[in-house]
Design a protein around this motif. Structure first.
Motif, short mmCIF file in Angstrom:
data_model
loop_
_atom_site.label_atom_id
_atom_site.label_comp_id
_atom_site.label_asym_id
_atom_site.label_seq_id
_atom_site.Cartn_x
_atom_site.Cartn_y
_atom_site.Cartn_z
N GLN A 172 0.82 -1.21 0.00
CA GLN A 172 0.00 0.00 0.00
C GLN A 172 0.85 1.27 0.00
OE1 GLN A 172 -2.57 -0.65 3.38
NE2 GLN A 172 -4.08 -1.78 2.18
N THR B 179 -11.08 -2.02 1.95
CA THR B 179 -9.75 -1.84 1.35
C THR B 179 -9.42 -0.39 0.99
OG1 THR B 179 -9.71 -4.12 0.54
CG2 THR B 179 -8.23 -2.56 -0.52
N PRO B 180 -10.31 0.38 0.34
CA PRO B 180 -9.95 1.78 0.05
C PRO B 180 -9.64 2.58 1.32
CG PRO B 180 -11.86 1.12 -1.25
CD PRO B 180 -11.61 0.03 -0.26
N LEU C 275 -7.67 10.85 -0.28
CA LEU C 275 -8.44 10.18 -1.33
C LEU C 275 -8.27 10.87 -2.68
CD1 LEU C 275 -11.79 9.37 0.53
CD2 LEU C 275 -10.30 7.69 -0.58
N TRP D 286 -6.35 9.35 -6.01
CA TRP D 286 -7.16 9.22 -7.23
C TRP D 286 -6.51 9.95 -8.39
CZ3 TRP D 286 -12.18 6.90 -7.64
CH2 TRP D 286 -12.80 7.08 -8.88
N PRO E 136 -7.63 5.55 -9.81
CA PRO E 136 -8.61 4.98 -8.87
C PRO E 136 -8.26 3.57 -8.40
CG PRO E 136 -9.51 5.10 -11.09
CD PRO E 136 -8.24 5.87 -11.12
N LEU F 13 -6.56 2.75 -4.97
CA LEU F 13 -7.30 2.60 -3.72
C LEU F 13 -7.47 1.13 -3.36
CD1 LEU F 13 -10.02 5.36 -4.23
CD2 LEU F 13 -8.11 5.39 -2.61
N TYR F 14 -7.20 0.26 -4.33
CA TYR F 14 -7.25 -1.18 -4.06
C TYR F 14 -5.87 -1.82 -4.17
CZ TYR F 14 -12.30 -1.36 -3.69
OH TYR F 14 -13.59 -1.18 -3.27
#
Length: 399
Positions: free
Chosen positions: A130, A320-321, A350, A354, A359, A362-363
Motif C-alpha cells: 500500500q 480496502t480503500p 483520497l 485518485w 482509482p 485505492l485497491y
C-alpha cells in the motif's frame, strides 16, 4: 385466572363452564363428550366433584367464560385427560446467545489477538504494497514488492523470517484495545435490543467499530510505522526508525505531544466503522443462513467458519480503500507542528491518490488484503463464537 364456578339448585355442583372457542356434544349412555378444538386458546374448568357422568346439565347463567390466555388443567370426561397450558414465547437467537458485555470484551479481545498472531505476516506485506509508489504515477517507480508470494519472499530476504512478524506487539495491543471496546459496545447493543430492530445490527456494528478505532488508534499508528521499516534498498514510504513499541510511544509523545498519538485517526475511524458494520452484520446473517440450510450440525464450529468466510468477502470489498488511506495517513512524515506533510486528512488523501495514482490505487494490495482480512475475519469470528459457547456453557453450569 380460572373459570368461575357457581352452586346449582339442589346443592349439586355447577357444570363445567366452557369457553366460547370450545364446543361439546353429549352422546351415548355414558354421556361421552367430544371436544372440537378450534383455532386459538381455550380452557375447561373442572367441577369440584371431579368428572361427572350422566346427562349434561345446563350451564349456570352466572358462570363466566374463560379467558383464552389463562393456563388451566382440564380433564375431559372419560379415561383420558389432557393438560391445557399457556404457550410461552420462544426466546430469539439474540436472547439465547447473550453473554455479559464485560465477558464479551475479554472474549472479543482474546479472539482477535489469537487471529492476529496468524495474520500479522500478511499485514506486513499488505502495508508495504500500500505504501509502494506513494503519490507516483504507475510505471515511474521501482516495484520491490510484486504480488503476494514474491512480496513474502522479498520481506524475508530483507528482514529475515522474523521480519514477517514486525509490529506484532503493537498489533496485539491494537487488536486488544480496539476489539475489546468494539465487542463490548456491540454486546451492550444486543442487551438493549438494538440489534433486533431493522438495520440495528449494521448501526450497532458501525458505532462499536468507530469507538474501538478511536481507542486503538495510537497502537495502529505505531504498528503501521514499525511494519513499514526495512533496509534502505527495499524501503517504501517514509521511514520512522523506531526501535520498539515503547520507544515509538516516547518519540511521538516527545515530538508531537498527546495529540500526535491520535494522528491519522480521521482515516482509522471510517475504516473500522465500515469494516465493523460489514463484519458483524454479515457474520450474523451468514451464520443464521448456514444454520437454516442445515448443511452442518447446528452447534458445529464449521457453522461459524462458514459464516466468517462469507463475511470476509464483504469486509474486504468495503474496507480496502479506507485501509489504503489509513496506512498512508499513519505513515506520512510530519512537520514540527505535527501536521502531515503529504496529506491534510481523509478527503485530501483520497483525492491525491485518485489524481496521481489512479482509482485502482485505492485497491493496492487487494490480494494480500484479502489474504489478511479474510483469514483474520474468519479466525476472529470463529474464535469469538467458540469462546462465547464456552462462556455460556460455564454460565449454565454455574446456575
Amino acid at each position: 385466572m380460572s373459570c368461575s364456578r357457581t352452586g346449582h339448585a339442589g346443592g349439586r355442583a355447577a357444570a363445567p363452564a366452557l369457553c366460547p372457542r370450545a364446543t361439546r356434544k353429549a352422546g351415548g349412555p355414558e354421556g361421552q363428550e367430544e371436544m372440537s378444538w378450534l383455532t386459538g386458546a381455550f380452557c375447561l374448568a373442572q367441577s369440584p366433584s371431579g368428572p361427572r357422568h350422566g346427562p349434561r346439565l345446563p350451564r349456570s347463567p352466572a358462570s363466566q367464560p374463560c379467558r383464552g390466555e389463562d393456563s388451566l388443567s382440564s380433564t375431559t370426561p372419560g379415561p383420558m385427560s389432557m393438560p391445557l397450558t399457556r404457550a410461552q414465547p420462544v426466546p430469539g437467537p439474540e436472547a439465547m446467545e447473550t453473554v455479559a458485555p464485560a465477558v464479551d470484551l475479554v472474549l472479543g479481545a482474546s479472539a482477535c489477538c489469537l487471529a492476529c498472531v496468524f495474520t500479522n505476516p500478511l499485514e506486513v506485506v499488505k502495508t508495504r504494497l500500500q505504501l509502494q509508489g506513494e503519490l507516483q504515477a504507475r510505471g515511474t517507480y521501482p516495484r520491490h514488492y510484486r504480488g503476494f508470494v514474491a512480496s513474502v519472499v522479498a520481506v524475508a530476504r530483507a528482514d529475515g523470517l522474523c521480519g514477517l512478524q514486525k509490529g506484532l506487539a503493537a498489533g496485539l495491543l491494537y487488536q486488544g484495545l480496539m476489539n475489546g471496546v468494539r465487542f463490548y459496545c456491540y454486546s451492550l447493543a444486543c442487551q438493549v435490543g438494538l440489534t433486533q430492530q431493522p438495520g440495528g445490527t449494521v448501526v450497532a456494528g458501525a458505532v462499536a467499530g468507530a469507538l474501538g478505532a478511536f481507542v486503538g488508534s495510537p497502537a495502529y499508528l505505531i504498528k503501521t510505522q514499525l511494519q513499514a521499516q526495512t533496509v534502505a534498498a527495499m524501503a517504501v514510504g517514509h521511514q520512522h526508525h523506531h526501535q520498539s513499541v515503547l520507544g515509538a510511544l516516547e518519540t511521538i509523545w516527545r515530538q508531537q505531544g498527546l495529540a500526535g498519538l491520535w494522528r491519522g485517526v480521521g482515516g482509522a475511524v471510517p475504516r473500522v466503522t465500515v469494516g465493523s458494520a460489514a463484519q458483524l452484520a454479515t457474520f450474523v446473517s451468514a451464520k443464521t443462513w448456514v444454520q437454516e440450510q442445515q448443511w452442518l450440525p447446528e452447534d458445529s464450529w464449521l457453522v461459524a467458519l462458514a459464516g466468517g468466510m462469507i463475511s470476509s468477502v464483504a469486509v474486504v470489498a468495503v474496507m480496502t480503500p479506507f485501509d489504503v488511506v489509513s496506512t498512508r495517513l499513519y505513515n506520512q512524515p510530519v512537520d514540527r507542528a505535527g501536521r502531515g506533510q503529504l496529506y491534510g486528512g481523509l478527503a485530501d488523501c483520497l483525492v491525491k491518490i485518485w489524481r496521481q495514482e489512479g482509482p485502482l490505487a485505492l485497491y493496492k494490495g487487494l490480494g494480500p488484503a484479502y489474504l489478511r482480512l479474510g483469514p483474520h475475519t474468519i479466525l476472529s469470528m470463529l474464535f469469538w463464537d467458540e469462546l462465547r459457547k464456552l462462556a455460556r456453557r460455564g454460565q449454565r453450569q454455574g446456575s
